[in-house]
Design an enzyme around this catalytic site. Sequence first.
Site, short mmCIF file in Angstrom:
data_model
loop_
_atom_site.label_atom_id
_atom_site.label_comp_id
_atom_site.label_asym_id
_atom_site.label_seq_id
_atom_site.Cartn_x
_atom_site.Cartn_y
_atom_site.Cartn_z
N GLU A 246 55.51 23.77 30.85
CA GLU A 246 56.34 22.59 30.59
C GLU A 246 57.60 22.96 29.81
O GLU A 246 58.68 22.43 30.08
CB GLU A 246 55.51 21.54 29.83
CG GLU A 246 54.47 20.87 30.73
CD GLU A 246 53.30 20.28 29.98
OE1 GLU A 246 53.43 20.04 28.75
OE2 GLU A 246 52.25 20.05 30.60
N TYR B 43 49.06 17.67 22.45
CA TYR B 43 47.87 18.36 22.96
C TYR B 43 46.69 18.38 21.98
O TYR B 43 45.53 18.24 22.40
CB TYR B 43 48.22 19.78 23.43
CG TYR B 43 48.80 19.79 24.81
CD1 TYR B 43 48.00 19.95 25.93
CD2 TYR B 43 50.17 19.62 25.01
CE1 TYR B 43 48.53 19.95 27.21
CE2 TYR B 43 50.72 19.61 26.30
CZ TYR B 43 49.89 19.77 27.38
OH TYR B 43 50.42 19.75 28.65
#
Length: 402
Positions: A137, A95
């Site tokens: 997730e 990310y």
Amino acid sequence: MPLSPQTRSIVKACIPALEAHGLDITKEMYRRLLDNENIRDLFNMSHQKNGDQPKALAFAVLAYARHIDDPTALKDMIERIAEKHVGLNILPEHYPHVGTALLGAIAHVLGDQATPDIMNAWKEAYGFLADVLINREQQIYSAHAAEKGGWTGWRAFRISNRHEETADTVSFTLSPVDGQSVMKHHPGQYLSFKLTIPGTGTERRNYSISSAPSDAQYRITIRRQDKGVVSNWFHDHAREGDVLDVSAPAGDFTLHTPARRPLVFITAGSGITPIMSMLDTVTADSSRPSIHLIHNTKTPESEIFAIRTHDLAARGLITADIFYSQMNTLPPRTQGINFHTGRLTSSWLKNHDDREADFYICGPTEFMTTVIQALRDQGIPKEQIHYELFGSASDPFLVTQA
């Protein structure tokens, strides 16, 4: 921690800029990301070449800005992204790379308009969304690890059977190399693959599971795509005995009929692939509701799973309407099936709708848009319309309807 009022205000003020320059920003973002070899392998390069992935992200960023005061309105979109990330084994450490590329792209495209306040606001907004996705997730990864036969990361599967469905469609049965059980998928889900293709490099793709849930194996069905690097590799090179890296089943396009409503499956071409998993599941249930398949294909020779679906109809387990777009004459009548020439039309759907049914739709983007619009025009509640978005979600109508 919730976003600050100042950040929400600034992000909303950026909506006109995103409407005008959003695609330029996402194209620049991907250009920066793809310069990083460790990140490039995570992306479907075909969706980069045809522009679908930048379009999908541009729409997602714009949707986020429009709903920044209440991101819960985007829960379906977030769930779909999280499931796709899990299938591709996206991890928290990926990310920051995306955040750096996105912020750099905003600054590059907006130039002097990208003031420090704007950049700080987008940094906070991205961090908030990243945390939402990472947390979701991680929940999915944990659920996969805890489930019987479940796993995280990549697991080795051997092609135990290869079956030619039509001239351009092949099914592959996959069995785990370790001989252990596998987690039962939810009908409609897909498997993701990490492949090394000579002359191309590492590619990641996902393909729908076309078999009913099993704790021993999966079946995927792949149609050859024009210039499709991975689909062509499967057709030309994948053989029984080959070993593939596979991640656990993922995807949010799944059966959910709490009220046992009638089921209508509307498909075109290879869109019947995830639907076949659903059909084999519900027809095995003795308390099944009424089931109607509406399938669109070019000719009888191109009809995927024809033997199976015609058998289900002949046994009275389903009724079916099959549309052949490139036929002037129809095949002999088969029990339980009505054959048609031409394409499925909105007017035909209008005369054959079932307002009490759950509709499951899968096929090319234009086909799904037409079908969903026709159902919505007839007053079918949004909650009864379910569909799969193959590839990148780059069509605004489909994303907003979902």
